[in-house]
Design a protein around this motif. Structure first.
Motif, PDB file in Angstrom:
ATOM      1  N   LEU A   1       8.422  23.490  56.460  1.00  8.65           N
ATOM      2  CA  LEU A   1       7.796  22.526  57.359  1.00  8.65           C
ATOM      3  C   LEU A   1       8.689  21.296  57.492  1.00  8.65           C
ATOM      4  CD1 LEU A   1       5.214  21.996  59.011  1.00  8.65           C
ATOM      5  CD2 LEU A   1       4.222  20.937  56.958  1.00  8.65           C
ATOM      6  N   HIS A   2       8.922  20.901  58.733  1.00  8.89           N
ATOM      7  CA  HIS A   2       9.810  19.781  59.032  1.00  8.89           C
ATOM      8  C   HIS A   2       9.044  18.648  59.722  1.00  8.89           C
ATOM      9  CE1 HIS A   2      13.040  22.535  58.122  1.00  8.89           C
ATOM     10  NE2 HIS A   2      13.979  21.665  58.508  1.00  8.89           N
ATOM     11  N   ALA A   3       9.519  17.430  59.505  1.00  7.38           N
ATOM     12  CA  ALA A   3       9.175  16.286  60.341  1.00  7.38           C
ATOM     13  C   ALA A   3      10.385  16.045  61.228  1.00  7.38           C
ATOM     14  CB  ALA A   3       8.876  15.054  59.492  1.00  7.38           C
ATOM     15  N   GLU A   4      10.228  16.302  62.513  1.00  7.51           N
ATOM     16  CA  GLU A   4      11.362  16.294  63.443  1.00  7.51           C
ATOM     17  C   GLU A   4      12.445  17.225  62.878  1.00  7.51           C
ATOM     18  OE1 GLU A   4      12.372  12.455  65.090  1.00  7.51           O
ATOM     19  OE2 GLU A   4      10.318  11.734  64.909  1.00  7.51           O
ATOM     20  N   SER A   5      13.612  16.695  62.531  1.00  4.58           N
ATOM     21  CA  SER A   5      14.690  17.582  62.068  1.00  4.58           C
ATOM     22  C   SER A   5      14.892  17.560  60.557  1.00  4.58           C
ATOM     23  CB  SER A   5      16.015  17.188  62.753  1.00  4.58           C
ATOM     24  OG  SER A   5      15.927  17.364  64.152  1.00  4.58           O
ATOM     25  N   VAL A   6      13.945  16.993  59.818  1.00  8.21           N
ATOM     26  CA  VAL A   6      14.100  16.830  58.373  1.00  8.21           C
ATOM     27  C   VAL A   6      13.020  17.631  57.653  1.00  8.21           C
ATOM     28  CG1 VAL A   6      14.164  15.193  56.459  1.00  8.21           C
ATOM     29  CG2 VAL A   6      15.052  14.517  58.710  1.00  8.21           C
TER      30      VAL A   6
ATOM     31  N   VAL B   1       4.213  23.462  52.428  1.00  8.61           N
ATOM     32  CA  VAL B   1       5.505  22.997  52.929  1.00  8.61           C
ATOM     33  C   VAL B   1       6.460  24.173  53.126  1.00  8.61           C
ATOM     34  CG1 VAL B   1       7.540  21.616  52.331  1.00  8.61           C
ATOM     35  CG2 VAL B   1       5.232  20.653  52.073  1.00  8.61           C
ATOM     36  N   ARG B   2       6.375  25.160  52.240  1.00  3.35           N
ATOM     37  CA  ARG B   2       7.078  26.426  52.467  1.00  3.35           C
ATOM     38  C   ARG B   2       6.071  27.410  53.042  1.00  3.35           C
ATOM     39  NH1 ARG B   2      12.349  26.027  52.611  1.00  3.35           N
ATOM     40  NH2 ARG B   2      12.398  28.292  52.325  1.00  3.35           N
ATOM     41  N   GLU B   3       6.444  28.136  54.089  1.00  3.74           N
ATOM     42  CA  GLU B   3       5.507  29.075  54.701  1.00  3.74           C
ATOM     43  C   GLU B   3       4.959  30.033  53.654  1.00  3.74           C
ATOM     44  OE1 GLU B   3       5.867  30.062  59.239  1.00  3.74           O
ATOM     45  OE2 GLU B   3       7.830  30.378  58.302  1.00  3.74           O
ATOM     46  N   GLN B   4       3.653  30.305  53.774  1.00  2.42           N
ATOM     47  CA  GLN B   4       2.961  31.074  52.751  1.00  2.42           C
ATOM     48  C   GLN B   4       3.418  32.528  52.717  1.00  2.42           C
ATOM     49  OE1 GLN B   4      -1.268  30.342  52.003  1.00  2.42           O
ATOM     50  NE2 GLN B   4      -1.285  29.027  53.817  1.00  2.42           N
ATOM     51  N   SER B   5       3.482  33.040  51.509  1.00  2.00           N
ATOM     52  CA  SER B   5       3.691  34.468  51.291  1.00  2.00           C
ATOM     53  C   SER B   5       2.890  34.852  50.055  1.00  2.00           C
ATOM     54  CB  SER B   5       5.184  34.790  51.080  1.00  2.00           C
ATOM     55  OG  SER B   5       5.689  34.097  49.952  1.00  2.00           O
TER      56      SER B   5
ATOM     57  N   ASN C   1      12.849  27.879  59.753  1.00  2.00           N
ATOM     58  CA  ASN C   1      13.410  28.697  58.678  1.00  2.00           C
ATOM     59  C   ASN C   1      12.500  28.703  57.443  1.00  2.00           C
ATOM     60  OD1 ASN C   1      15.792  29.227  60.211  1.00  2.00           O
ATOM     61  ND2 ASN C   1      16.595  27.219  59.595  1.00  2.00           N
ATOM     62  N   GLY C   2      11.186  28.779  57.731  1.00  3.29           N
ATOM     63  CA  GLY C   2      10.216  28.894  56.646  1.00  3.29           C
ATOM     64  C   GLY C   2       9.835  27.606  55.972  1.00  3.29           C
TER      65      GLY C   2
END
Length: 427
Positions: free
Chosen positions: A11-16, A338-342, A8-9
């Motif tokens: 970056l996660h480490a496993e589920s966090v 950490v947030r997908e680039q835009s 959902n845009g």
């Protein structure tokens, strides 16, 4: 780094999400994935099992210097790992983490008397001796405490690992080990000493090896030496081929651990069948980077963007004291937002606030960022926190371990007062 991915845009480490971790624990922040650690260690353990080896004929000794956090050591110890140490402090870390000192091998070129005494008192598995003077010192210390020290000699096979000069350890010009040409005489000396028990041979030619050919070449030279020793009635119980398998930082394609160990075991088995009627010899390994390197990231926050005539700089709150590898040997680490680039990306050098021109973490990276954005320095699980310092009176980062959707703080951030608590003013 399959256990670090966008959802959902974010970056996660496993589920966090790393964003939530930065908000809760601040930055800079080291984040490790438990699943990645287990998966990477299991690659070694499973390869040993598939070759028909159990704990009596194979032992994986995790290299503590790559990442020595107690939680990491404890986890690996529970998985069955032994430990490769290079200082008395690392031995005490292993013990504090619940590790068994009888599964510890002690490497390093400069072991002190107190370190030797400490290791003997805890009955470690073996000393990897790296010089004749060290051998004589260890014999003296063992005699003083009324014990016999189990030793391997670290033999330098003069094999080019074809890696960075700073992490190459198997050439004649390197400080490590006993020269191959001198090894036979060294073993004769060791066998003659009253407080030394010769049990094995060790070889470690370097790290971040992408091809196993140099390792197998070194193995062949070690096998040749073992045969020469046997002819002189010096019989070894184990063969330690070291570590060194690399990881993917950028586009490298390291040999899979299972493939390498399969080829290594095949050579060992063929040799033992031909020369020793199939009698087994224990095979040991010292992996570090390949277990923890891609199990960790370093999160940092962008403080300022400086746009210049020839370069743009993203000044972040992490620095060379947090991640020394780029400044030390120009190591490459991937950088992800950490947030997908835009938006529109620009090329930046990612640099820290430390007062050194060498304080950079990444160069010429295309990033769409603003002040306050979070970046993840990838593949930072090995030689990150263990090389960290307090230069510029900067507290070392916190560390967290993610296990599915659970988060464990495994080292809190240092406070300024703690950095000078051991100092005193002279009146």
């Amino acid at each position: 780094m399959s256990h670090f991915s966008y959802r959902n845009g974010s970056l996660h480490a496993e589920s966090v999400s790393l964003d939530s971790l930065a908000r809760q624990y601040g930055t800079p922040l080291y984040v490790y994935s438990k699943a990645a650690l287990v998966e990477n260690f299991s690659a070694y353990a499973n390869a040993c099992k598939q070759s028909g080896r159990d704990d009596s004929t194979a032992l994986v000794c995790y290299s503590v210097k790559s990442n020595s956090n107690l939680a990491v050591l404890n986890l690996l110890g529970k998985l069955g790992s032994g430990f490769d140490i290079v200082s008395g402090g690392e031995l005490l870390r292993v013990i504090a983490a619940g590790g068994d000192p009888r599964r510890v091998i002690f490497s390093g070129v400069g072991k002190g008397r107190d370190e030797m005494r400490l290791a003997l008192e805890h009955d470690i598995l073996c000393f990897n001796v790296e010089s004749i003077p060290e051998l004589h010192r260890l014999n003296e210390v063992a005699g003083e405490v009324g014990k016999r020290a189990r030793v391997s000699l670290r033999v330098n096979p003069n094999v080019d690992a074809k890696t960075h000069p700073y992490i190459s350890t198997g050439l004649k010009e390197n400080k490590f080990g006993v020269a191959y040409e001198d090894a036979l005489d060294c073993y004769r000396t060791a066998a003659s000493l009253p407080h030394i028990e010769v049990v094995g041979i060790d070889c470690h030619i370097g790290s971040q090896l992408l091809d196993d050919a140099p390792l197998l070449e070194a193995l062949d030279k070690v096998i040749e030496l073992i045969d020469q020793l046997a002819a002189e009635n010096i019989h070894l119980h184990h063969l330690d081929i070291g570590g060194g398998i690399g990881i993917t930082y950028d586009d490298e394609k390291p040999v899979p651990v299972g493939d390498y160990l399969g080829r290594l075991f095949a050579r060992v088995d063929a040799w033992r069948k031909e020369k020793y009627a199939g009698k087994a010899i224990k095979v040991m390994f010292e992996p570090g980077r390949s277990i923890v390197g891609n199990a960790g990231v370093l999160i940092t926050e962008v403080q300022y963007l400086k746009h210049g005539e020839t370069k743009n700089f993203a000044v972040v709150d992490a620095a060379m004291n947090d991640l020394m590898r780029p400044a030390l040997y120009e190591a490459w680490h991937g950088v992800k937002t950490v947030r997908e680039q835009s938006g529109t990306a620009q090329v930046y050098d990612v640099v820290g606030p430390v007062c050194e021109s060498g304080d950079w973490l990444a160069r010429s990276r295309s990033l769409a960022i603003e002040p306050g954005a979070l970046l993840a320095l990838m593949s930072a699980g090995a030689y990150g926190m263990t090389m960290a310092s307090n230069y510029n009176t900067r507290g070392r980062a916190a560390e967290v371990l993610v296990d599915g959707d659970r988060v464990h703080l495994i080292r809190r951030r240092e406070t300024p007062a703690e950095l000078f608590a051991l100092e005193s003013i002279v009146s």
